[in-house]
Write a protein that holds these residues in place. Structure first.
Motif, mmCIF file in Angstrom:
data_model
loop_
_atom_site.group_PDB
_atom_site.id
_atom_site.type_symbol
_atom_site.label_atom_id
_atom_site.label_comp_id
_atom_site.label_asym_id
_atom_site.label_seq_id
_atom_site.Cartn_x
_atom_site.Cartn_y
_atom_site.Cartn_z
ATOM 1 N N LYS A 155 0.872 -1.593 0.032
ATOM 2 C CA LYS A 155 -0.317 -0.107 -0.315
ATOM 3 C C LYS A 155 1.122 1.389 0.273
ATOM 4 C CE LYS A 155 -3.525 3.003 2.244
ATOM 5 N NZ LYS A 155 -4.754 2.077 3.210
ATOM 6 N N SER A 156 2.152 1.535 0.547
ATOM 7 C CA SER A 156 3.012 2.800 0.647
ATOM 8 C C SER A 156 3.344 2.642 -0.869
ATOM 9 C CB SER A 156 3.751 2.132 1.775
ATOM 10 O OG SER A 156 4.810 3.490 2.060
ATOM 11 N N ILE A 157 4.099 1.655 -1.003
ATOM 12 C CA ILE A 157 4.477 1.721 -2.417
ATOM 13 C C ILE A 157 3.502 2.325 -3.172
ATOM 14 C CG2 ILE A 157 6.213 0.448 -4.339
ATOM 15 C CD1 ILE A 157 7.066 -1.511 -2.205
ATOM 16 N N ASN A 162 5.754 8.592 -6.246
ATOM 17 C CA ASN A 162 7.351 7.595 -6.877
ATOM 18 C C ASN A 162 7.530 6.842 -7.490
ATOM 19 O OD1 ASN A 162 10.209 9.401 -6.847
ATOM 20 N ND2 ASN A 162 10.852 7.160 -5.211
ATOM 21 N N PHE A 163 6.663 5.941 -7.109
ATOM 22 C CA PHE A 163 6.353 4.448 -7.478
ATOM 23 C C PHE A 163 4.969 4.590 -8.120
ATOM 24 C CE2 PHE A 163 8.599 4.851 -3.473
ATOM 25 C CZ PHE A 163 10.127 4.108 -4.118
ATOM 26 N N GLU A 164 5.368 3.129 -9.699
ATOM 27 C CA GLU A 164 4.481 3.166 -10.039
ATOM 28 C C GLU A 164 4.488 0.928 -9.736
ATOM 29 O OE1 GLU A 164 4.322 4.219 -14.245
ATOM 30 O OE2 GLU A 164 5.699 2.512 -14.575
ATOM 31 N N ILE A 165 3.273 0.026 -9.415
ATOM 32 C CA ILE A 165 3.301 -1.095 -9.238
ATOM 33 C C ILE A 165 2.298 -1.578 -10.462
ATOM 34 C CG2 ILE A 165 1.916 -3.369 -8.403
ATOM 35 C CD1 ILE A 165 2.249 -1.227 -5.551
ATOM 36 N N ALA A 166 3.494 -2.771 -11.231
ATOM 37 C CA ALA A 166 3.061 -3.497 -12.530
ATOM 38 C C ALA A 166 3.196 -5.001 -12.270
ATOM 39 C CB ALA A 166 4.066 -3.366 -13.237
ATOM 40 N N ARG A 196 -6.006 -12.949 -10.522
ATOM 41 C CA ARG A 196 -5.547 -12.587 -9.106
ATOM 42 C C ARG A 196 -4.221 -11.327 -8.804
ATOM 43 N NH1 ARG A 196 -4.089 -17.728 -6.509
ATOM 44 N NH2 ARG A 196 -4.375 -17.850 -4.504
ATOM 45 N N ALA A 197 -3.377 -11.356 -9.383
ATOM 46 C CA ALA A 197 -2.469 -10.284 -8.543
ATOM 47 C C ALA A 197 -2.891 -9.140 -8.712
ATOM 48 C CB ALA A 197 -1.004 -10.287 -9.633
ATOM 49 N N SER A 198 -3.909 -8.690 -9.735
ATOM 50 C CA SER A 198 -4.453 -7.160 -9.523
ATOM 51 C C SER A 198 -5.178 -7.773 -8.315
ATOM 52 C CB SER A 198 -4.841 -6.764 -11.145
ATOM 53 O OG SER A 198 -4.023 -6.920 -12.080
ATOM 54 N N ALA A 199 -6.204 -8.373 -8.107
ATOM 55 C CA ALA A 199 -6.295 -7.900 -7.102
ATOM 56 C C ALA A 199 -6.100 -8.392 -5.862
ATOM 57 C CB ALA A 199 -7.998 -9.218 -7.228
ATOM 58 N N ALA A 200 -5.210 -8.907 -5.514
ATOM 59 C CA ALA A 200 -4.363 -8.353 -4.400
ATOM 60 C C ALA A 200 -3.508 -6.980 -4.280
ATOM 61 C CB ALA A 200 -2.682 -9.478 -4.368
ATOM 62 N N PHE A 201 -3.222 -6.282 -5.401
ATOM 63 C CA PHE A 201 -2.659 -5.237 -5.142
ATOM 64 C C PHE A 201 -4.389 -4.545 -4.306
ATOM 65 C CE2 PHE A 201 -0.054 -5.696 -8.844
ATOM 66 C CZ PHE A 201 0.517 -7.015 -8.324
ATOM 67 N N ARG A 202 -4.732 -4.390 -5.342
ATOM 68 C CA ARG A 202 -6.386 -3.296 -4.550
ATOM 69 C C ARG A 202 -6.672 -4.097 -3.431
ATOM 70 N NH1 ARG A 202 -8.307 -5.497 -10.092
ATOM 71 N NH2 ARG A 202 -9.560 -7.099 -8.618
ATOM 72 N N THR A 203 -6.640 -4.870 -2.919
ATOM 73 C CA THR A 203 -7.168 -5.415 -1.223
ATOM 74 C C THR A 203 -6.181 -4.671 -0.198
ATOM 75 O OG1 THR A 203 -8.201 -7.214 -1.895
ATOM 76 C CG2 THR A 203 -7.265 -7.274 0.018
ATOM 77 N N ALA A 204 -4.613 -4.624 -1.195
ATOM 78 C CA ALA A 204 -3.717 -4.184 -0.630
ATOM 79 C C ALA A 204 -3.786 -2.950 -0.213
ATOM 80 C CB ALA A 204 -2.348 -4.691 -0.358
ATOM 81 N N GLY A 205 -4.500 -2.320 -1.067
ATOM 82 C CA GLY A 205 -4.771 -0.850 -1.062
ATOM 83 C C GLY A 205 -3.466 0.107 -1.975
ATOM 84 N N ALA A 206 -3.154 -0.629 -2.861
ATOM 85 C CA ALA A 206 -2.303 -0.078 -4.210
ATOM 86 C C ALA A 206 -3.219 0.913 -4.710
ATOM 87 C CB ALA A 206 -1.449 -1.144 -4.342
#
Length: 306
Positions: A155-157, A162-166, A196-206
Motif C-alpha cells: 500500500k505504501s509503495i 514516486n512509484f508505480e506497481i506493475a 489474481r495478482a491485480s486483485a491482491a494489489f487492490r486488496t492491499a490498497g495500492a
C-alpha cells in the motif's frame, strides 16, 4: 568503467543462482523463453546460448510498437500486434534523451510463505526508502503473493507517486515450459493468475498500478503472449541486467549497470533482501553516477509513452 570478463562471468553465475534458488524469478539475464515471438533467456533448459535482446524476433513488436492513446491519468500501453501477439517492451529505441528506468522485481513464489514466517525477508524497505530519499521514480514488478505477505508495504509503495506497481503474476508459475522447473500454467490459468495478482494489489490498497506485466522467469512464447493480451497488459522485459542476484559486491553490481545503460534503457534489479542483499547499496552508487553523466530517471510508463 569497463566491465571485465571475470566480473561478467561472476555476474552471470550469480544471476543463474538466483533463478535456480527462487525457481526462475524474473530479472536474470534480460532474455526470454524460447519460441516464436520470444527469446532464449539465460540458460533456459534445453536452449542454446542465450540470445541478445536485440537479436530476438521483432515482427510482433514492430507491428505494434506505437503506444496506444491513453486517457488522461492512464498509463500508455503498446498497440496490439498481429495474430493476438501482444508486443514486448524492452527499451525505448532510437532514444536520444538520456532517460533510464530502474525496475525492481518484488519476487515471491506461491510456496514461500513458511520461509517468510520463519523470518526470511523477501522485502527490502531500506531500498524503497533510499529510492524515496534519492527521488528516483521507479517501477516495481510485484507478485500478488508478495503483496499479500507485505500488504502495508504494498500500500505504501502503491500510494506513493514516486512509484508505480506493475504485475509480476500471483503465483510466480511459468507461462511457458520449460522455465527453471516452475509449474506451468495453461492459457486460462495464466490469465487468471494475472487477474489474481491485480486483485491482491487492490486488496492491499495500492492505487498507483499500471497495465504492465513481467513474465515469471522472463519465460514466454506465442501462447503466453496471447494469454496476457486478453488481460490488456503490455509485457515488459529489460535490456540491462544488474547482476544483483545473490551478489556480495555492490561495486560489481553498480559497474555492470553503469556499463550497460544507454538512453532509453530498462534496468532489472530486485526488491528482495534474501535474494539480492546488496541492491540498496548498489543503487546509492548507480544513481549519482548516472546523474553525473546527464541521465534522468523515469518510470516505465514514461518510456512507453515516448
Amino acid at each position: 568503467m569497463t566491465l571485465s570478463v571475470r566480473n561478467a562471468a561472476v555476474a552471470a553465475a550469480l544471476s543463474a543462482a538466483l533463478c535456480t534458488a527462487l525457481a526462475g524469478c524474473g530479472g536474470g539475464s534480460g532474455t526470454s523463453g524460447s519460441g516464436s515471438g520470444g527469446q532464449a533467456r539465460m540458460g533456459t533448459p534445453g536452449a542454446s546460448a542465450p540470445a541478445s535482446p536485440s537479436a530476438s524476433p521483432t515482427a510482433p513488436q514492430a507491428a505494434g510498437s506505437a503506444p496506444a492513446a491513453a486517457p488522461p491519468g492512464k498509463a500508455p500501453t503498446l498497440a496490439p500486434g498481429p495474430n493476438g501477439l501482444t508486443p514486448v517492451f524492452e527499451r525505448t529505441k532510437q532514444q536520444t534523451d538520456k532517460v533510464v528506468a530502474l525496475t525492481f522485481d518484488a519476487d515471491m513464489t506461491s510456496d514461500q510463505g513458511p520461509r517468510a514466517a520463519s523470518g526470511e525477508h523477501f522485502d527490502n524497505p531500506q531500498l524503497i526508502a533510499t529510492l524515496r530519499g534519492l527521488k528516483v521514480p521507479s517501477t516495481i514488478f510485484m507478485t500478488g503473493r508478495w503483496a499479500e505477505e507485505y500488504p502495508d508495504q504494498a500500500k505504501s509503495i502503491g500510494t506513493d507517486p514516486n512509484f508505480e506497481i506493475a504485475n509480476h503474476s500471483y503465483s510466480h508459475h511459468a507461462f511457458k515450459s520449460p522455465c527453471y522447473g516452475l509449474p506451468t500454467l495453461d492459457a486460462a490459468a495464466a490469465r487468471a493468475d494475472v487477474d489474481r495478482a491485480s486483485a491482491a494489489f487492490r486488496t492491499a490498497g495500492a492505487v498507483n498500478t499500471v497495465p504492465y506485466f513481467r513474465f515469471p522467469g522472463g519465460c514466454y512464447d506465442d501462447q503466453a503472449l496471447r494469454a496476457v493480451s486478453t488481460a490488456k497488459v503490455t509485457p515488459v522485459q529489460w535490456d540491462v541486467v544488474s547482476g544483483d542476484a545473490f551478489a556480495k559486491d555492490p561495486d560489481a553490481v553498480a559497474e555492470q549497470v553503469l556499463t550497460g545503460v544507454k538512453p532509453g534503457s530498462v534496468v532489472v534489479m530486485h526488491c528482495t533482501r534474501s535474494a539480492a542483499p546488496v541492491t540498496e547499496e548498489a543503487v546509492r552508487k548507480i544513481v549519482p553516477e548516472l546523474r553525473k553523466r546527464g541521465y534522468r530517471f523515469v518510470k516505465v510508463s514514461e518510456l512507453i509513452g515516448r
